[in-house]
Design a protein around this motif. Structure first.
Motif, mmCIF file in Angstrom:
data_model
loop_
_atom_site.group_PDB
_atom_site.id
_atom_site.type_symbol
_atom_site.label_atom_id
_atom_site.label_comp_id
_atom_site.label_asym_id
_atom_site.label_seq_id
_atom_site.Cartn_x
_atom_site.Cartn_y
_atom_site.Cartn_z
ATOM 1 N N ILE A 196 49.817 80.178 13.296
ATOM 2 C CA ILE A 196 48.391 79.857 13.289
ATOM 3 C C ILE A 196 48.115 78.698 14.234
ATOM 4 N N GLY A 197 48.997 77.684 14.188
ATOM 5 C CA GLY A 197 48.831 76.534 15.070
ATOM 6 C C GLY A 197 48.921 76.933 16.534
ATOM 7 N N VAL A 198 49.952 77.713 16.886
ATOM 8 C CA VAL A 198 50.141 78.154 18.267
ATOM 9 C C VAL A 198 49.007 79.078 18.691
ATOM 10 N N ASP A 199 48.628 79.975 17.760
ATOM 11 C CA ASP A 199 47.569 80.931 18.063
ATOM 12 C C ASP A 199 46.257 80.203 18.348
ATOM 13 N N ARG A 200 45.935 79.223 17.493
ATOM 14 C CA ARG A 200 44.703 78.458 17.702
ATOM 15 C C ARG A 200 44.797 77.636 18.992
ATOM 16 N N LEU A 201 45.972 77.093 19.235
ATOM 17 C CA LEU A 201 46.172 76.315 20.453
ATOM 18 C C LEU A 201 45.974 77.196 21.683
ATOM 19 N N TRP A 202 46.524 78.408 21.618
ATOM 20 C CA TRP A 202 46.394 79.344 22.739
ATOM 21 C C TRP A 202 44.929 79.733 22.942
ATOM 22 N N GLU A 203 44.203 79.963 21.835
ATOM 23 C CA GLU A 203 42.780 80.299 21.943
ATOM 24 C C GLU A 203 42.013 79.151 22.589
ATOM 25 N N SER A 204 42.352 77.916 22.178
ATOM 26 C CA SER A 204 41.697 76.747 22.767
ATOM 27 C C SER A 204 42.006 76.645 24.255
ATOM 28 N N LEU A 205 43.290 76.874 24.580
ATOM 29 C CA LEU A 205 43.717 76.803 25.979
ATOM 30 C C LEU A 205 43.019 77.873 26.813
ATOM 31 N N LYS A 206 42.917 79.081 26.244
ATOM 32 C CA LYS A 206 42.212 80.153 26.944
ATOM 33 C C LYS A 206 40.750 79.784 27.163
ATOM 34 N N GLY A 207 40.148 79.140 26.145
ATOM 35 C CA GLY A 207 38.762 78.701 26.278
ATOM 36 C C GLY A 207 38.599 77.700 27.403
ATOM 37 N N ILE A 208 39.547 76.764 27.503
ATOM 38 C CA ILE A 208 39.517 75.753 28.559
ATOM 39 C C ILE A 208 39.685 76.402 29.926
ATOM 40 N N LEU A 209 40.687 77.301 30.027
ATOM 41 C CA LEU A 209 40.943 77.964 31.303
ATOM 42 C C LEU A 209 39.782 78.862 31.709
ATOM 43 N N SER A 210 39.176 79.535 30.719
ATOM 44 C CA SER A 210 38.017 80.394 31.010
ATOM 45 C C SER A 210 36.834 79.555 31.497
ATOM 46 N N ALA A 211 36.645 78.402 30.845
ATOM 47 C CA ALA A 211 35.569 77.506 31.264
ATOM 48 C C ALA A 211 35.801 77.026 32.693
ATOM 49 N N GLY A 212 37.048 76.695 32.990
ATOM 50 C CA GLY A 212 37.400 76.275 34.347
ATOM 51 C C GLY A 212 37.194 77.383 35.356
ATOM 52 N N ASP A 213 37.579 78.597 34.966
ATOM 53 C CA ASP A 213 37.430 79.749 35.853
ATOM 54 C C ASP A 213 35.957 80.067 36.099
ATOM 55 N N ASP A 214 35.159 80.020 35.020
ATOM 56 C CA ASP A 214 33.723 80.271 35.148
ATOM 57 C C ASP A 214 33.073 79.229 36.055
ATOM 58 N N ALA A 215 33.494 77.975 35.889
ATOM 59 C CA ALA A 215 32.933 76.893 36.705
ATOM 60 C C ALA A 215 33.282 77.090 38.176
ATOM 61 N N GLN A 216 34.540 77.489 38.438
ATOM 62 C CA GLN A 216 34.972 77.739 39.813
ATOM 63 C C GLN A 216 34.173 78.882 40.425
ATOM 64 N N SER A 217 34.025 79.950 39.641
ATOM 65 C CA SER A 217 33.297 81.130 40.116
ATOM 66 C C SER A 217 31.841 80.800 40.413
ATOM 67 N N PHE A 218 31.206 80.043 39.493
ATOM 68 C CA PHE A 218 29.804 79.690 39.693
ATOM 69 C C PHE A 218 29.641 78.739 40.871
ATOM 70 N N SER A 219 30.616 77.866 41.068
ATOM 71 C CA SER A 219 30.574 76.932 42.194
ATOM 72 C C SER A 219 30.597 77.698 43.520
ATOM 73 N N VAL A 220 31.457 78.712 43.593
ATOM 74 C CA VAL A 220 31.528 79.549 44.799
ATOM 75 C C VAL A 220 30.207 80.273 45.012
#
Length: 257
Positions: A40-64
């Motif tokens: 559960i800890g790893v799973d939640r951590l991975w979900e959080s990490l995916k959220g961070i990476l997705s936010a970063g990816d969305d920001a990069q895409s929108f910046s372009v």
């Protein structure tokens, strides 16, 4: 005596087996609970990490996207900062403002000249749904692109609760019959369209900012702030580390293949 001794031995062994069995079950249960907790800890951590990476990816895409739409990196960054401020000041979700900004810009309308503010304010007056806002932007944008306001776009606006004919009467000084004839001839041009969305803003001035006094507006503000928080984490290096790692991983896959 021999029989009693034998039975006593069997009983003792049974007790010991039962005790050991109980101990094994207890140990296994603890291990399973620990494993579940770790999962559960790893799973939640991975979900959080995916959220961070997705936010970063969305920001990069929108910046372009903004760089392409605005014509330069500096102008794109200025537009991105403007969008964030606009979203927070009007209690609108960031992604909704990004979508509306891009749509207006694509149709050839500058969202930063008051047009987006007018439409968002009036949409708030009508209830503030994303669907209505998109409909208003689509109708006004299509009319602007065609350089004339005609029946199809007027009908779209009316269907979304915008009293177009009344607004046009106010900004042109003409009555509905005259306006309908001008519309049919395609003589309600961009000057009239701009006057129309300016009037939307005048009649609903500051309406969207009032959403910050309601739960929905505050929830949108929390969402925007949390999205920015994730982008800050991504920009601090996490996003680039993930991209570099995946590049190396794909290179390894290519070698293995």
């Amino acid at each position: 005596n021999k029989q009693l001794a034998r039975h006593d031995k069997l009983l003792t062994e049974s007790k010991k087996s039962a005790k050991d069995f109980s101990g094994s079950i207890s140990g296994a249960t603890q291990s399973l609970l620990a494993m579940a907790g770790a999962y559960i800890g790893v799973d939640r951590l991975w979900e959080s990490l995916k959220g961070i990476l997705s936010a970063g990816d969305d920001a990069q895409s929108f910046s372009v996207q903004m760089t392409a739409v605005m014509g330069s990196i500096a102008a794109g960054e200025q537009a991105t900062a403007w969008i964030k401020d606009f979203a927070n000041n009007t209690g609108t979700k960031l992604e909704s403002v990004q979508s509306a900004f891009s749509a207006l810009k694509t149709f050839g309308i500058d969202p930063m000249n008051g047009s987006l503010q007018s439409m968002v304010d009036y949409n708030s007056r009508l209830g503030g749904s994303q669907e209505k806002l998109e409909g208003i932007i689509l109708a006004v944008g299509q009319a602007w692109a065609k350089q004339k306001l005609q029946g199809e776009e007027i009908l779209q606006l009316v269907e979304r609760g915008v009293p177009v004919w009344e607004l046009l009467e106010t900004v042109t000084g003409k009555n509905v019959v005259q306006l309908q004839k001008l519309s049919e001839k395609g003589e309600l041009g961009r000057e009239t369209i701009k006057a129309l969305y300016d009037e939307l803003g005048r009649q609903a001035n500051g309406q969207s900012a009032k959403s910050l006094d309601r739960l929905a507006g505050q929830i949108n503000l929390v969402s925007n702030n949390f999205e920015e928080f994730k982008q800050i984490i991504a920009d601090s290096g996490v996003y680039q580390v993930a991209v570099d790692f995946l590049k190396d991983l794909n290179t390894t896959f290519d070698q293995l293949n």
